[in-house]
Write an enzyme that holds these catalytic residues in place. Structure first.
Site, mmCIF file in Angstrom:
data_model
loop_
_atom_site.group_PDB
_atom_site.id
_atom_site.type_symbol
_atom_site.label_atom_id
_atom_site.label_comp_id
_atom_site.label_asym_id
_atom_site.label_seq_id
_atom_site.Cartn_x
_atom_site.Cartn_y
_atom_site.Cartn_z
ATOM 1 N N ASP A 80 -1.033 -9.553 -5.497
ATOM 2 C CA ASP A 80 -0.862 -8.480 -6.472
ATOM 3 C C ASP A 80 0.580 -8.238 -6.876
ATOM 4 O O ASP A 80 0.874 -7.912 -8.019
ATOM 5 C CB ASP A 80 -1.454 -7.173 -5.930
ATOM 6 C CG ASP A 80 -0.632 -6.616 -4.768
ATOM 7 O OD1 ASP A 80 -0.475 -7.327 -3.761
ATOM 8 O OD2 ASP A 80 -0.151 -5.478 -4.876
ATOM 9 N N ASP A 83 4.050 -9.179 -2.149
ATOM 10 C CA ASP A 83 3.530 -9.475 -0.821
ATOM 11 C C ASP A 83 2.495 -10.586 -0.899
ATOM 12 O O ASP A 83 2.300 -11.206 -1.941
ATOM 13 C CB ASP A 83 2.945 -8.213 -0.179
ATOM 14 C CG ASP A 83 1.946 -7.514 -1.104
ATOM 15 O OD1 ASP A 83 1.347 -8.200 -1.965
ATOM 16 O OD2 ASP A 83 1.761 -6.296 -0.981
ATOM 17 N N TYR A 272 -3.452 0.897 -1.886
ATOM 18 C CA TYR A 272 -4.171 1.137 -3.139
ATOM 19 C C TYR A 272 -5.271 2.162 -2.900
ATOM 20 O O TYR A 272 -6.460 1.868 -2.966
ATOM 21 C CB TYR A 272 -4.726 -0.177 -3.706
ATOM 22 C CG TYR A 272 -3.648 -1.067 -4.259
ATOM 23 C CD1 TYR A 272 -3.093 -0.814 -5.510
ATOM 24 C CD2 TYR A 272 -3.142 -2.129 -3.522
ATOM 25 C CE1 TYR A 272 -2.075 -1.608 -6.019
ATOM 26 C CE2 TYR A 272 -2.123 -2.935 -4.020
ATOM 27 C CZ TYR A 272 -1.597 -2.669 -5.276
ATOM 28 O OH TYR A 272 -0.584 -3.454 -5.771
ATOM 29 N N GLU A 517 10.230 -4.473 -7.302
ATOM 30 C CA GLU A 517 9.007 -5.229 -7.026
ATOM 31 C C GLU A 517 8.173 -5.353 -8.293
ATOM 32 O O GLU A 517 7.954 -4.364 -8.994
ATOM 33 C CB GLU A 517 8.184 -4.567 -5.923
ATOM 34 C CG GLU A 517 6.978 -5.397 -5.508
ATOM 35 C CD GLU A 517 6.268 -4.871 -4.274
ATOM 36 O OE1 GLU A 517 5.498 -5.629 -3.661
ATOM 37 O OE2 GLU A 517 6.487 -3.690 -3.928
#
Length: 658
Positions: A80, A83, A272, A517
């Protein structure tokens, strides 16, 4: 110079009056280049066996044992962000938004040569989502553990962290995850219907969740290059029999076994968490299922449940992987404006009110507006704020085009807003991302000269395994690579990072994960907007109605020329609006060309004489004629022009039959 500025001002005023933004005049960024880079980013996020056509060469195969410990094949899909975990909810949302981008602006992507790559990106996601659904009431929603993953800093190719898979089922429900996955499959089925009907049918089968499909193979770009036409509205008749044979199991699973997915997959809560719950995903899934199947059940579901599930009640100022209400409301508003509300007109009108509240809030013209930075960027939160900017820009862009097609304006608390204003604001947000900001920083990696060099991303921050195959250990990666104060060894081309804070400040540091990120769901909505901006108004006619309205009394309509009558191309011309400016009456004329033959017409040249104003929808050739590369059988194209005189003389100069 003074004369030029006067002419520029007059042109800009005229464009605004007729409802079209002069993107060519207001340019400055290479949106085509940004589009190509934005799509390329998805290849850097791939998990599984990489194909021979892989363009991001510093990546290698990874996650090849995913699902094995659970007795299921879960190889593939996307990481995603920075990571190495595969989170199902944001991945499905990414697929939905990539698909929506192609549905709206596939033709513009084809003009840029990027449609095939965009469809490859969708297929990489849907191949995995089909694997994640091995049984009717089973859906895997995560592979890997965020806690152990974040303890390590390793390339995906070196992972030593847990690859356990987590699922929902009827005893451990997840309506938000199942509803979003149904939406992704349904939206993708529309994209693939024209180019790969068999694959489209598989996607719908999985959206209905009858069985496991899973066709994993080479990306489609090598087979689909050269397709120049966009993806239009679906033809539901081909799916009617499928609906009759199949129970809507995936959507039914989400609706019947209700619950939040992070109550079943608790390891996702820290990363999430489903704050908004699952009601929005039920409506979101229903909207996409209706768009894909044209089945009235889903239309009526939106009507019956609009109040109970919040679609008509929630006034939103954000749209993203967790909160889908504004997206649902935008889709339902399109159904309403397109005359597809059925008997749900009153309820759908309330959806539309909420959709327009979102648009007005973004523009700063509501009674509750979105916060902006001093530089003009939409701001919601410090961590990865740009996800909300790209998603809002997409909704603003498509809604501007929906309003233009419906020939109406947006009504806000502080006054009327024209479609060009919506599109112009979306463009301003994209321009900010690409470098028009107080720091003169591009927040797309690899675009421009000044962009983030220390991205919070494991793969890009560690030397490629193809350059140095030496194993990078879990903690060793932190010591050697994470703490390194140097540019990334691998360029994460096209990645949209988290972006600046509320005061337009940004620190390009690898440990600043809130700002540096990237994420797949940052890019997914943006590719549609970039395609729209790059094409300008070329290909825009795909969004306009091709049906010729009943001529109103007093409207000017020109009869087809003798040449057109004798040939295979019909010409219909009409007046669509008029207004007075500076003492002159301006007319907006619409001309529709229709291919009456059963063959594709190529190299169509159109002559437009006695034209004294601007024209949109056709490309001007050398010598003064206007051209169109092709027109499919029994299809129409519409172009418009403005001037203060009677209708121009429109005729077909030449064409060839394919």
């Amino acid at each position: 110079m003074e004369v030029f500025m006067r002419l520029y001002s007059m042109a800009t005023t005229l464009f605004l009056l007729i409802g079209i933004v002069p993107l060519a005049l207001a340019g400055g960024h290479n949106y085509g280049q940004a589009l190509s880079k934005g799509i390329l980013f998805f290849e850097a996020q791939r998990s599984g066996y990489l194909p021979g056509s892989q363009r991001v060469k510093w990546r290698g195969n990874s996650g090849l044992m995913d699902g094995k410990v659970n007795g299921v094949d879960l190889v593939g899909g996307y990481y995603d962000a920075g990571d190495n975990v595969k989170f199902g909810l944001p991945m499905a949302f990414t697929v939905t938004m990539m698909s929506w981008s192609i549905i709206e602006y596939g033709k513009q992507m084809a003009m840029s040569g990027e449609l095939a790559h965009a469809m490859d990106a969708v297929k990489w996601g849907t191949d995995y989502l089909m694997k994640a659904h091995p049984q009717p009431h089973v859906l895997y929603g995560e592979v890997g553990d965020g806690n152990t993953d974040h303890y390590c800093w390793q390339r995906p190719e070196d992972m030593t962290t847990s690859r356990n898979a987590y699922r929902i089922d009827q005893n451990n429900p997840g309506s938000d995850l199942a509803g979003e996955t149904a939406a992704a499959m349904a939206a993708a089925s529309i994209v693939f219907r024209r180019y790969n009907p068999a694959y489209s049918k598989q996607l719908l089968t999985h959206a209905y969740q009858r069985r496991r499909g899973g066709v994993v193979g080479e990306p489609l770009a090598s087979r689909w290059r050269g397709f120049g036409e966009g993806v239009g509205e679906p033809t539901p008749s081909s799916l009617t029999d499928l609906w009759c044979r199949l129970a809507a199991q995936l959507f039914d699973f989400a609706d019947k076994y209700r619950g939040k997915y992070d109550s079943s997959i608790t390891v996702a809560q820290k990363y999430y968490r489903s704050v908004s719950g699952y009601a929005d995903e039920l409506l979101w899934g229903a909207a996409w299922m209706y768009k894909a199947t044209n089945n009235k059940y889903y239309l009526d579901y939106l009507g019956r449940n609009g109040d109970a599930l919040g679609g008509t009640g929630w006034s939103m100022t954000e749209f993203g992987w967790d909160v889908k209400y504004a997206g649902v409301q935008t889709l339902v508003a399109k159904f309403l404006m397109g005359g597809k509300a059925g008997g749900n007109g009153a309820v759908f009108g309330k959806y539309q009110e909420k959709a327009e509240f979102f648009m007005c809030s973004c523009l700063g013209k509501s009674n509750r507006n979105v916060q902006r930075t001093p530089g003009g960027l939409i701001f919601r939160q410090r961590w990865n704020n740009l996800q909300f900017v790209t998603s809002a820009s997409f909704l603003l862009t498509v809604y501007a085009d929906y309003l233009t097609s419906a020939r109406r304006n947006l009504r806000c608390a502080s006054g009327t807003v024209t479609p060009p204003e919506l599109l112009a604001f979306a463009k301003s947000q994209v321009d900010y991302i690409l470098g028009d900001n107080p720091r003169a920083t591009s927040y797309m990696v690899g675009y421009g000269n000044n962009y983030p060099r220390q991205v919070h991303h494991r793969g890009s921050s560690i030397v490629s395994i193809k350059v140095n195959p030496s194993f990078v250990s879990c903690r060793g990666g932190y010591a050697t690579w994470y703490s390194r104060k140097a540019s990334d060894p691998n360029l994460l081309t096209g990645a949209i990072v988290g972006g600046p804070d509320a005061y337009d400040n940004f620190a390009d540091e690898r440990n600043n994960y809130q700002q540096t990120e990237p994420a797949t769901y940052n890019n997914a909505p943006l590719i549609g907007v970039l395609a729209r901006l790059h094409a300008g108004h070329a290909g825009y006619n795909q969004l306009l109605p091709v049906e010729i309205p009943v001529r109103k009394r007093g409207a000017v309509q020109r009869k087809p020329t003798a040449q057109a009558k004798a040939g295979l191309i019909g010409i219909a011309q009409k007046t669509t609006s008029k207004w007075v400016a500076n003492g002159k009456t301006y007319y907006r004329y619409s001309v529709t060309l229709t291919n009456k033959s059963r063959k594709t017409i190529k190299n169509l040249k159109v002559s437009v004489s006695r034209l004294y104003g601007p024209l949109w929808g056709l490309k001007k050739n050398v010598g003064g004629s206007y051209g169109l590369s092709s027109l499919a059988p029994e299809k129409s194209i519409e172009f418009v022009y403005i001037h203060t005189n009677s209708p121009a003389m429109v005729s077909v100069s030449s064409y060839t039959l394919a």
